[in-house]
Motif scaffolding. Structure first.
Motif, mmCIF file in Angstrom:
data_model
loop_
_atom_site.group_PDB
_atom_site.id
_atom_site.type_symbol
_atom_site.label_atom_id
_atom_site.label_comp_id
_atom_site.label_asym_id
_atom_site.label_seq_id
_atom_site.Cartn_x
_atom_site.Cartn_y
_atom_site.Cartn_z
ATOM 1 N N VAL A 195 9.287 -1.989 -12.192
ATOM 2 C CA VAL A 195 8.717 -0.647 -12.098
ATOM 3 C C VAL A 195 7.202 -0.757 -12.054
ATOM 4 N N GLY A 196 6.598 -0.072 -11.075
ATOM 5 C CA GLY A 196 5.147 0.034 -11.015
ATOM 6 C C GLY A 196 4.745 1.445 -11.395
ATOM 7 N N LEU A 197 3.818 1.592 -12.328
ATOM 8 C CA LEU A 197 3.396 2.910 -12.812
ATOM 9 C C LEU A 197 1.900 3.086 -12.610
ATOM 10 N N ASP A 198 1.505 4.273 -12.154
ATOM 11 C CA ASP A 198 0.083 4.539 -11.947
ATOM 12 C C ASP A 198 -0.184 6.040 -12.044
ATOM 13 N N LEU A 199 -1.416 6.395 -12.420
ATOM 14 C CA LEU A 199 -1.833 7.797 -12.465
ATOM 15 C C LEU A 199 -1.996 8.383 -11.072
ATOM 16 N N SER A 200 -2.453 7.546 -10.132
ATOM 17 C CA SER A 200 -2.862 8.022 -8.821
ATOM 18 C C SER A 200 -1.711 8.048 -7.819
ATOM 19 N N GLU A 201 -1.355 9.234 -7.375
ATOM 20 C CA GLU A 201 -0.311 9.358 -6.361
ATOM 21 C C GLU A 201 -0.788 8.796 -5.022
ATOM 22 N N GLY A 202 -2.093 8.869 -4.781
ATOM 23 C CA GLY A 202 -2.647 8.292 -3.558
ATOM 24 C C GLY A 202 -2.433 6.794 -3.480
ATOM 25 N N MET A 203 -2.680 6.098 -4.570
ATOM 26 C CA MET A 203 -2.468 4.644 -4.621
ATOM 27 C C MET A 203 -0.979 4.323 -4.505
ATOM 28 N N LEU A 204 -0.149 5.089 -5.193
ATOM 29 C CA LEU A 204 1.295 4.850 -5.154
ATOM 30 C C LEU A 204 1.848 5.049 -3.739
ATOM 31 N N ALA A 205 1.309 6.014 -3.016
ATOM 32 C CA ALA A 205 1.773 6.269 -1.650
ATOM 33 C C ALA A 205 1.526 5.051 -0.760
ATOM 34 N N VAL A 206 0.367 4.428 -0.922
ATOM 35 C CA VAL A 206 0.065 3.203 -0.180
ATOM 36 C C VAL A 206 1.038 2.098 -0.597
ATOM 37 N N GLY A 207 1.289 2.000 -1.897
ATOM 38 C CA GLY A 207 2.208 0.987 -2.409
ATOM 39 C C GLY A 207 3.626 1.158 -1.901
ATOM 40 N N ARG A 208 4.085 2.395 -1.847
ATOM 41 C CA ARG A 208 5.453 2.647 -1.375
ATOM 42 C C ARG A 208 5.630 2.217 0.085
ATOM 43 N N LYS A 209 4.593 2.413 0.891
ATOM 44 C CA LYS A 209 4.657 1.975 2.288
ATOM 45 C C LYS A 209 4.764 0.456 2.371
ATOM 46 N N LYS A 210 4.024 -0.240 1.519
ATOM 47 C CA LYS A 210 4.079 -1.707 1.504
ATOM 48 C C LYS A 210 5.463 -2.193 1.067
ATOM 49 N N ILE A 211 6.016 -1.516 0.070
ATOM 50 C CA ILE A 211 7.341 -1.885 -0.439
ATOM 51 C C ILE A 211 8.414 -1.629 0.616
ATOM 52 N N ALA A 212 8.302 -0.490 1.314
ATOM 53 C CA ALA A 212 9.274 -0.170 2.362
ATOM 54 C C ALA A 212 9.199 -1.180 3.510
ATOM 55 N N LYS A 213 7.986 -1.601 3.840
ATOM 56 C CA LYS A 213 7.792 -2.560 4.926
ATOM 57 C C LYS A 213 8.464 -3.892 4.609
ATOM 58 N N LYS A 214 8.535 -4.220 3.321
ATOM 59 C CA LYS A 214 9.162 -5.469 2.881
ATOM 60 C C LYS A 214 10.630 -5.276 2.488
ATOM 61 N N ASN A 215 11.145 -4.045 2.685
ATOM 62 C CA ASN A 215 12.534 -3.727 2.342
ATOM 63 C C ASN A 215 12.860 -4.014 0.872
#
Length: 242
Positions: A84-104
């Motif tokens: 689990v990755g946790l962060d205050l910033s939804e902007g940062m998490l949005a970038v992270g989710r794209k990276k995670i999706a790209k790696k399946n």
């Protein structure tokens, strides 16, 4: 911390809200700028954090202040079944989710918006907890550390990667020059938010490091505390347990 450092002078928002706003603003170019600022050494430091966690064979891992998820993604190498990755910033998490999706990796890594000082997890939920370049952004450091200890399993590992200040000549003098002049200039040139990178350098310089941070960890109930300075002391890895 010797003094309270916040991203935006004169803001009516508390530090927590200012930090969230700051990282939302710089989320788009945060990763690339970080590589430039650290000359790529932050990648080596993160690999050492992963190795420390991997040595404990955790089933569950929580990466706090995960940002765009770099460290959470690397935690796949630990063999943990839940990350689990946790962060205050939804902007940062949005970038992270794209990276995670790209790696399946959506089934293995969950990204959660949340507050490190009020973690949305049960007691003793994670075998390993990490924070990379995030503890100095806590508004209430003691409260955040107590929360981390609460959700860490007994015997679990807690690893912090944070900037620190070199104490030996000429690295101490070089660090001051870099952090006070060069780092804010890079931020001004490449980021829409010049205050953000000024804050990051000032907060790094004012944060307790080495034995001082060891003592804060011990005060908040952690055991087996040790620090591992990296690259002439410009960063330090702290390891502790519960």
């Amino acid at each position: 911390m010797s003094k309270k450092v916040t991203p935006y002078k004169g803001s009516s928002l508390n530090k927590k809200k200012q930090v969230e706003q700051m990282f939302d603003k710089i989320s788009g170019n945060y990763d690339g700028l970080n590589r430039v600022i650290s000359l790529g050494t932050d990648e080596k430091w993160r690999k050492k954090v992963v190795a420390l966690v991997e040595s404990q064979n955790p089933e569950t891992v929580l990466d706090i202040a995960t940002g765009t998820g770099d460290l959470a993604i690397k935690m796949i190498n630990t063999g943990a079944s839940k990350i689990v990755g946790l962060d205050l910033s939804e902007g940062m998490l949005a970038v992270g989710r794209k990276k995670i999706a790209k790696k399946n990796l959506e089934k293995k890594i969950e990204m959660v918006q949340g507050d490190s000082e009020a973690l949305p997890f049960d007691d003793n939920s994670f075998d390993a907890i990490t924070v990379a370049f995030g503890v100095r952004n806590f508004e209430n450091l003691d409260k955040g550390l107590k929360e981390i200890r609460r959700v860490l399993t007994p015997g679990g590992i807690f690893v912090v990667l944070e900037t620190s200040v070199p104490v030996k000549f000429p690295f101490k003098q070089g660090y001051k020059l870099y952090s006070n002049l060069i780092l804010p200039l890079i931020g001004k040139l490449f980021s829409k938010d010049r205050d953000a990178y000024s804050y990051l350098s000032k907060s790094a310089a004012s944060f307790p490091y080495g034995e001082a941070f060891n003592n804060i960890l011990k005060k908040n109930g952690f055991i087996n505390v040790e620090d591992k300075p990296q690259t002439f002391g410009v960063a330090t890895i702290y390891v502790a347990s519960k």
